[in-house]
Scaffold this motif. Structure first.
Motif, PDB file in Angstrom:
ATOM      1  N   ILE A   1       4.133   5.918  -1.767  1.00 55.91           N
ATOM      2  CA  ILE A   1       2.845   6.592  -1.968  1.00 55.91           C
ATOM      3  C   ILE A   1       2.124   6.754  -0.641  1.00 55.91           C
ATOM      4  O   ILE A   1       1.800   5.771   0.029  1.00 55.91           O
ATOM      5  CB  ILE A   1       1.975   5.785  -2.951  1.00 55.91           C
ATOM      6  CG1 ILE A   1       2.736   5.633  -4.280  1.00 55.91           C
ATOM      7  CG2 ILE A   1       0.628   6.488  -3.183  1.00 55.91           C
ATOM      8  CD1 ILE A   1       2.189   4.527  -5.150  1.00 55.91           C
ATOM      9  N   LYS A   2       1.866   7.988  -0.273  1.00 52.97           N
ATOM     10  CA  LYS A   2       1.243   8.294   1.014  1.00 52.97           C
ATOM     11  C   LYS A   2      -0.282   8.361   0.897  1.00 52.97           C
ATOM     12  O   LYS A   2      -0.847   8.225  -0.176  1.00 52.97           O
ATOM     13  CB  LYS A   2       1.784   9.634   1.520  1.00 52.97           C
ATOM     14  CG  LYS A   2       3.283   9.611   1.786  1.00 52.97           C
ATOM     15  CD  LYS A   2       3.719  10.745   2.676  1.00 52.97           C
ATOM     16  CE  LYS A   2       3.707  12.063   1.939  1.00 52.97           C
ATOM     17  NZ  LYS A   2       4.242  13.140   2.828  1.00 52.97           N
ATOM     18  N   ARG A   3      -0.909   8.590   2.044  1.00 52.41           N
ATOM     19  CA  ARG A   3      -2.367   8.757   2.058  1.00 52.41           C
ATOM     20  C   ARG A   3      -2.758  10.213   1.853  1.00 52.41           C
ATOM     21  O   ARG A   3      -3.909  10.511   1.560  1.00 52.41           O
ATOM     22  CB  ARG A   3      -2.914   8.321   3.422  1.00 52.41           C
ATOM     23  CG  ARG A   3      -2.642   6.881   3.769  1.00 52.41           C
ATOM     24  CD  ARG A   3      -3.077   6.601   5.204  1.00 52.41           C
ATOM     25  NE  ARG A   3      -2.886   5.198   5.533  1.00 52.41           N
ATOM     26  CZ  ARG A   3      -3.143   4.667   6.718  1.00 52.41           C
ATOM     27  NH1 ARG A   3      -3.617   5.424   7.703  1.00 52.41           N
ATOM     28  NH2 ARG A   3      -2.953   3.390   6.937  1.00 52.41           N
ATOM     29  N   SER A   4      -1.812  11.101   2.068  1.00 53.17           N
ATOM     30  CA  SER A   4      -2.142  12.518   2.227  1.00 53.17           C
ATOM     31  C   SER A   4      -1.981  13.333   0.954  1.00 53.17           C
ATOM     32  O   SER A   4      -2.097  14.553   0.982  1.00 53.17           O
ATOM     33  CB  SER A   4      -1.238  13.102   3.311  1.00 53.17           C
ATOM     34  OG  SER A   4       0.119  12.893   2.987  1.00 53.17           O
TER      35      SER A   4
ATOM     36  N   LYS B   1      -9.345  12.981   4.803  1.00 54.05           N
ATOM     37  CA  LYS B   1      -8.902  13.826   5.909  1.00 54.05           C
ATOM     38  C   LYS B   1      -7.428  14.205   5.746  1.00 54.05           C
ATOM     39  O   LYS B   1      -7.056  15.373   5.878  1.00 54.05           O
ATOM     40  CB  LYS B   1      -9.107  13.063   7.230  1.00 54.05           C
ATOM     41  CG  LYS B   1      -8.764  13.888   8.465  1.00 54.05           C
ATOM     42  CD  LYS B   1      -8.892  13.043   9.740  1.00 54.05           C
ATOM     43  CE  LYS B   1      -8.253  13.790  10.909  1.00 54.05           C
ATOM     44  NZ  LYS B   1      -8.015  12.925  12.072  1.00 54.05           N
ATOM     45  N   GLN B   2      -6.593  13.206   5.450  1.00 54.37           N
ATOM     46  CA  GLN B   2      -5.157  13.489   5.375  1.00 54.37           C
ATOM     47  C   GLN B   2      -4.792  14.305   4.136  1.00 54.37           C
ATOM     48  O   GLN B   2      -3.774  14.992   4.120  1.00 54.37           O
ATOM     49  CB  GLN B   2      -4.352  12.177   5.449  1.00 54.37           C
ATOM     50  CG  GLN B   2      -4.483  11.521   6.827  1.00 54.37           C
ATOM     51  CD  GLN B   2      -3.516  10.352   7.034  1.00 54.37           C
ATOM     52  OE1 GLN B   2      -2.411  10.344   6.537  1.00 54.37           O
ATOM     53  NE2 GLN B   2      -3.939   9.359   7.801  1.00 54.37           N
TER      54      GLN B   2
ATOM     55  N   ALA C   1       0.815  -1.220   0.000  1.00 53.04           N
ATOM     56  CA  ALA C   1       0.000   0.000   0.000  1.00 53.04           C
ATOM     57  C   ALA C   1       0.848   1.270   0.000  1.00 53.04           C
ATOM     58  O   ALA C   1       0.330   2.364  -0.212  1.00 53.04           O
ATOM     59  CB  ALA C   1      -0.941   0.001   1.205  1.00 53.04           C
ATOM     60  N   MET C   2       2.149   1.122   0.235  1.00 54.51           N
ATOM     61  CA  MET C   2       3.072   2.255   0.104  1.00 54.51           C
ATOM     62  C   MET C   2       3.681   2.290  -1.298  1.00 54.51           C
ATOM     63  O   MET C   2       4.545   3.122  -1.577  1.00 54.51           O
ATOM     64  CB  MET C   2       4.205   2.152   1.131  1.00 54.51           C
ATOM     65  CG  MET C   2       3.782   2.152   2.578  1.00 54.51           C
ATOM     66  SD  MET C   2       2.953   3.673   3.083  1.00 54.51           S
ATOM     67  CE  MET C   2       4.318   4.844   3.093  1.00 54.51           C
TER      68      MET C   2
ATOM     69  N   MET D   1      -2.530   6.211  -1.705  1.00 53.24           N
ATOM     70  CA  MET D   1      -2.905   4.784  -1.651  1.00 53.24           C
ATOM     71  C   MET D   1      -2.894   4.294  -0.207  1.00 53.24           C
ATOM     72  O   MET D   1      -2.114   4.756   0.620  1.00 53.24           O
ATOM     73  CB  MET D   1      -1.942   3.946  -2.503  1.00 53.24           C
ATOM     74  CG  MET D   1      -2.296   2.470  -2.572  1.00 53.24           C
ATOM     75  SD  MET D   1      -1.673   1.641  -4.077  1.00 53.24           S
ATOM     76  CE  MET D   1       0.077   1.919  -3.932  1.00 53.24           C
ATOM     77  N   MET D   2      -3.771   3.333   0.074  1.00 51.11           N
ATOM     78  CA  MET D   2      -3.723   2.593   1.345  1.00 51.11           C
ATOM     79  C   MET D   2      -4.425   1.262   1.131  1.00 51.11           C
ATOM     80  O   MET D   2      -5.068   1.044   0.105  1.00 51.11           O
ATOM     81  CB  MET D   2      -4.362   3.388   2.478  1.00 51.11           C
ATOM     82  CG  MET D   2      -5.830   3.643   2.368  1.00 51.11           C
ATOM     83  SD  MET D   2      -6.418   4.728   3.723  1.00 51.11           S
ATOM     84  CE  MET D   2      -6.090   3.731   5.174  1.00 51.11           C
TER      85      MET D   2
ATOM     86  N   HIS E   1      -9.902   8.349   5.742  1.00 50.45           N
ATOM     87  CA  HIS E   1      -8.487   8.611   6.055  1.00 50.45           C
ATOM     88  C   HIS E   1      -7.836   9.424   4.931  1.00 50.45           C
ATOM     89  O   HIS E   1      -7.145  10.408   5.178  1.00 50.45           O
ATOM     90  CB  HIS E   1      -7.706   7.302   6.209  1.00 50.45           C
ATOM     91  CG  HIS E   1      -7.785   6.692   7.571  1.00 50.45           C
ATOM     92  ND1 HIS E   1      -7.334   7.330   8.702  1.00 50.45           N
ATOM     93  CD2 HIS E   1      -8.263   5.494   7.978  1.00 50.45           C
ATOM     94  CE1 HIS E   1      -7.533   6.538   9.751  1.00 50.45           C
ATOM     95  NE2 HIS E   1      -8.096   5.424   9.343  1.00 50.45           N
TER      96      HIS E   1
END
Lengths: 344, 344
Positions: free
Chosen positions: A155-158, A248-249, A86-87, A232-233, A245
């Motif tokens: 790859i982050k969530r934010s 929000k992020q 997921a990263m 991505m997550m 998530h």
């Protein structure tokens, strides 16, 4: 034939570790030193290291009445690898710590590790360390997964952008429905031990619960097709919680369409049988370990032919909030009803 | 004044994580991404990554009747960092997972994390991830520590050479004697809750048990003085068990001298009071978290003035076995009576 039962005491801690790690073969060149010293050593050859950790507790996250030890070992590894994928990274090593009460035999632990090694082999990761210990009650599993990624390509969530498409891999809700089925059969068994379990034709949803897979294939597809998700997550707590998530992020709003949420035919049928809403199972069920990601609209053509990827909505301005548009034409606020161990 | 008690349920899992990680400040340039995503990201700039993990279980490894939560958090981190130092590496990051029953309040967990952060600050490591979960009973802690080392400069257990000197840092046995004292006071308290505990003048041994430190200073001394140990490990299970690890993995024998084993005056006094043999406490007690290492004889001059390092024996041919020569002139076989959770 009676099953063998060797007591842990007969081996001692070091004997047990030797026994459980006797067949390890290193698969990654980056694994410089594995099990057997104070620590393991990894060389990442100019890549960045990605680390994730998860704890699984008997009676909270799993029930050994219907979870075979081998499946539990497999799943314990996979749920951690899922976080590494997921990263946008490649998992390379894991550490595995377990605490167990004396009701477990060496054979039971060996089965657990067979599952661990099966997952390691399938995903090409090395078990490089861990800890074994007694517990006062039950089994506690703690896994740390390590991966590598080209510097700053994780790859982050934010980092989702307004207008990005929201995509999800595979299908959702099946793992939760599998759990619901297993819980029902457990209750029936406890009430009437002579009634044979009715699990026929349910192998898909039960498999999704007991033996989930991490979406290595999706990460490979994205890389091969030069698609860089903007965020991505993985979907471990249910689609709704995960989308919130990212929203929000990333400081954005979100719109998703109920009819676009991928749900397997088997899931719809069992949901109908149980009187459950399949969409609710997808939104709040959890444990699907699919990948949820956002991407630029111009990448749409690159994924449209992949049946394993569904576009389910888009990132909106934060002022629009987070909503789902239902098949019936209604608009509901998305709420985080994701699986939450503290409210069970 | 009544102590505040906030239930975990009032925060929920994500609220709890936000609360417990609210003051994190990144200390290492290598920490690219910390808490809050699927995984953390580390850049080791051409160094090798060292990983170690440990699990601590209530009722097995610690007793909350006399271990304050803050000390427990501190110790949970330190015992892992000790493994990283024992590789000759520098710890840089940790992950922390905990499972706890509902008898713990938010305040109790916050105290635990205060200890975690105190250790992180003291040793310059970043908390980069973790997991929180319910447990059926008691507290379970799992820590993974990550460190870095110049490529191939890490120090294994298996590379001692015949004739090498065996060295140990600090003093041994105190942590075990501290535990013995705390256990005794617990029994007295349980029998007669009105009797005040007699812990006066015992701060040294109690401190060694409740708030151990990792020997960062010894690693720095060795590096500054250009001493490369030929093998090294930390003393967590008792000197005897650890020396036997080095001997076995290096395929050598070992001779140590009882009179050379460093034991603090406070330890000797309390051992005398309890009718215990201080040497036995050093050999088998465990939890000292000192460093045990071997080095070439020609390096002796470099360490002789360091009062924190004792030479206690030498590596011998495997045919000589593993022995201790006592003050009384006797020769005994070293046996692994190290602390073993499975035989308690």
């Amino acid at each position: 034939m009676e099953q063998e039962r060797t007591e842990i005491n007969d081996l001692g801690e070091f004997g047990l570790i030797d026994f459980l790690t006797r067949n390890i073969e290193i698969q990654n060149a980056s694994t410089v030193l594995g099990v057997g010293d104070d620590a393991a050593v990894i060389d990442h050859f100019g890549k960045q290291t990605v680390i994730s950790t998860d704890m699984l507790v008997e009676g909270i996250h799993f029930d050994l009445m219907y979870v075979p030890m081998k499946h539990l070992g497999y799943k314990s590894v996979v749920v951690n690898l899922s976080d590494i994928y997921a990263m946008g990274a490649t998992p390379t090593q894991i550490t595995m710590s377990i605490a167990f009460s004396n009701r477990f035999s060496v054979e039971a632990l060996n089965e657990f590790y067979e599952g661990v090694y099966a997952a390691c082999e399938k995903y090409g990761v090395d078990l490089i360390g861990g800890d074994t210990s007694n517990s006062q009650k039950g089994l506690v599993i703690s896994v740390t997964a390590i991966g590598e990624v080209t510097p700053d390509q994780f790859i982050k969530r934010s980092t989702a952008q307004k207008g990005d498409l929201i995509c999800v891999s595979g299908d959702l809700g099946a793992a939760y429905l599998g759990l619901t089925l297993l819980e029902r059969e457990k209750r029936i068994y406890l009430d009437s031990p002579t009634v044979a379990p009715d699990l026929e034709n349910q192998t898909y949803i039960i498999g999704r619960q007991l033996k989930p897979e991490a979406r290595k294939d999706i990460i490979e597809f994205l890389q091969e097709n030069d698609i860089k998700p903007t965020s991505m997550m993985d979907v471990s707590d249910g689609l709704s919680s995960e989308i919130l998530h990212i929203a929000k992020q990333s400081n954005l709003g979100v719109v998703i369409y109920e009819e676009k949420i991928p749900i397997a035919q088997e899931s719809k049928e069992i949901a109908l049988k149980f009187g459950l809403d399949p969409t609710a199972a997808a939104l709040s069920g959890g444990e699907d370990y699919e990948l949820l990601f956002t991407m630029k609209q111009e990448d749409y053509d690159k994924i449209v032919l992949n049946e394993q990827i569904s576009v389910i909505g888009y990132m909106a301005d934060i002022s629009e909030g987070a909503h789902i548009l239902t098949k019936g034409g209604n608009k509901f606020k998305l709420v985080s009803q994701g699986w939450n161990a503290f409210q069970q």
